[in-house]
Design an enzyme around this catalytic site. Structure first.
Site, PDB file in Angstrom:
ATOM      1  CE  LYS A  51      -8.677   6.476 -31.044  1.00  0.00           C
ATOM      2  NZ  LYS A  51      -8.761   6.033 -32.168  1.00  0.00           N
TER       3      LYS A  51
ATOM      4  CD  GLU B 171      -4.131  13.217 -47.927  1.00  0.00           C
ATOM      5  OE1 GLU B 171      -3.496  12.191 -48.098  1.00  0.00           O
ATOM      6  OE2 GLU B 171      -4.355  14.104 -46.985  1.00  0.00           O
TER       7      GLU B 171
ATOM      8  CB  CYS C   7       0.117   8.772 -46.102  1.00  0.00           C
ATOM      9  SG  CYS C   7       1.210   7.708 -45.881  1.00  0.00           S
TER      10      CYS C   7
ATOM     11  CD  GLU D 290       2.491   9.612 -42.511  1.00  0.00           C
ATOM     12  OE1 GLU D 290       1.914  10.384 -43.559  1.00  0.00           O
ATOM     13  OE2 GLU D 290       2.243   8.360 -42.332  1.00  0.00           O
TER      14      GLU D 290
END
Length: 489
Positions: free
Chosen positions: A175, A381, A284, A250
């Site tokens: 996906k 973040e 990330c 993750e």
């Protein structure tokens, strides 16, 4: 405009409901392509095809070596098409072509690495404590894999999932993010060209309700490999309760970079810039918490500012550009809100701090000096080019500040003291620690985090075993029949 279809069971198709979404070029704010969106019926078809392909002799009966050769062919195709796929990814997400093209080319090494491991998956003969038994194990494909990839490093994060899954003999429904799915749908052409049988890999995209939820909770999904944000991950874990799929996550983080007073300051400045402004901060592992020895903070900040003044902001397709647009307007809104809170807390914006007055989603690279560890820019973040610096006085304080986060994906430290490098890296709670460098990756090196940065590891030798399960076989070598059936042997 260019239109992208779904790739399901070896065929290109529109979604079952005919839903189409438009994707914008972040550099201009203008629509540039449309793509088909999957409906639950499409997910059902893709998973049914994957389940069927698991038992298809064209896939399950070929040798492990033959699987490796298919992966090697895929690696070649990825490298040959790196520039074209990179240009599509840049147009769709705003990431620099210099990075998307080179990263796409490099992930060919990931597929080639797992191609080499495909026929190294071994079982073992067990030295069992029963002399009349021969007992051995074999490792089998875990089954159907749902691989969910975000928009910010699509080719890399796909390779870390697809490579070991296919080498192990699994089938995959991949996906792509509905934010910028074009490169993944383009990549699907290479799956077809590499010769993988229909159903072994399907590529879909769409929203959570119609695509992600039906995929992650489907009873025929055996494993979920997810990269994304913590909130979405919580939904994925809840969905996996429906099928008990083995799940790895993750989830990004808020990575620290510690700079000690003996560090090479130009090298440290470059490391902090790489960790914060590489990929326009949309990484990330972005090292957005610069923890700097008080005696060198002002000197280091001055060097960083000088380098920031030379940064070229603009067209992500241009070779001279260092920072391009952010993928979405929502990221800029988050950054503005976070900076406003940080200023109210007493933080000082030394450089940048505002969106650029031009078409597209451009944010100026920003340097924030913080005076309290709870400053908002040290906690949130933002997924954009914002660097925060905070002073420390002792090694113990630096370690405590580095670990003062619910996340634990990446970390960095700059020092010329090798003993300190070993000592401090061992105490930082993160899945990756870079010393005197930052943002380095390799198919050989495991990648993953601690705490709210998720669990499980991608890349490395061990990843291939995560896509297998063990069967234990007992063979009675005695000529005697079973004796008492009511006593466990």
């Amino acid at each position: 405009m260019k239109h992208f279809q779904l790739f399901i069971d070896g065929a290109w198709t529109e979604g079952a409901t005919g839903q189409v979404m438009t994707t914008e070029n972040p550099a201009t704010g203008e629509p540039w392509a449309t793509f088909a969106c999957a409906a639950p019926q499409d997910i059902e078809r893709a998973i049914h095809a994957a389940r069927r392909a698991l038992g298809d002799p064209a896939w399950c009966d070929i040798t492990q070596t033959a699987r490796g050769k298919m992966l090697s062919r895929l690696a070649d195709l990825v490298e040959e098409n790196a520039q074209a796929i990179g240009a599509i990814e840049t147009t769709d997400s705003g990431k620099l072509l210099a990075e998307t093209a080179s990263q796409t080319a490099y992930v060919g090494d990931y597929y080639r690495y797992y191609a080499g491991l495909a026929d190294k998956i071994e079982g073992a003969v067990l030295p069992i404590d029963k002399p009349d038994m021969h007992v051995f194990t074999r490792r089998e494909p875990i089954g159907v894999v749902a691989a969910i990839v975000p928009w910010n490093a699509q080719m890399f994060l796909t390779a870390t999932k697809l490579g070991p899954a296919l080498a192990a003999g699994c089938t995959v429904v991949l996906k792509a993010s509905e934010m910028a799915p074009a490169p993944m749908l383009e990549f699907a052409k290479l799956i077809e060209e590499a010769g993988f049988p229909p159903g072994v890999v399907s590529v879909v995209t769409g929203d959570a309700e119609n695509c992600a939820i039906p995929l992650t909770r489907h009873p025929d999904v055996d494993r979920i490999a997810f990269t994304g944000g913590p909130e979405t991950a919580r939904h994925v874990v809840r969905n996996s309760a429906e099928n008990f799929a083995v799940t790895t996550l993750e989830l990004g983080g808020k990575s620290p970079i510690i700079v000690f007073d003996d560090a090479d300051l130009d090298g440290a400045a470059n490391g902090l810039i790489a960790g914060n402004f590489g990929a326009s901060g949309q990484s990330c592992v972005a090292g957005t918490r610069g923890i700097v020895h008080r005696s060198i903070l002002d000197d280091l900040a001055t060097r960083i500012e000088a380098k920031m003044k030379a940064v070229q902001i603009g067209d992500p397709l241009a070779a001279t550009t260092h920072i391009g647009p952010l993928c979405t307007k929502a990221q800029i809104e988050t950054i503005e809100k976070t900076l406003a809170t940080a200023k109210a807390q007493g933080a000082h914006i030394r450089f940048g701090g505002a969106p650029l007055d031009r078409p597209g989603n451009f944010m100026s690279p920003t340097l924030v000096e913080c005076f309290q560890p709870d400053t908002e820019t040290l906690k949130v973040e933002m997924f954009g080019p914002v660097m925060s610096l905070l002073a420390f006085d002792t090694e113990e304080e630096a370690i405590a500040l580095a670990n003062d986060t619910p996340f634990g994906l990446g970390s960095g430290l700059f020092t010329q003291n090798i003993a300190r490098a070993h000592r401090v890296s061992a105490k930082i709670k993160s899945g990756i620690c870079w010393v005197n460098t930052y943002r380095a990756v390799s198919p050989i090196a495991p990648f993953g985090g601690y705490n709210q940065s998720g669990y499980g590891r991608e890349a490395g030798v061990g990843a291939i075993e995560d896509y297998t399960r063990t069967q234990t076989v007992w063979i009675n070598t005695s000529d005697q029949p079973m004796s008492n059936p009511f006593v466990m042997r």
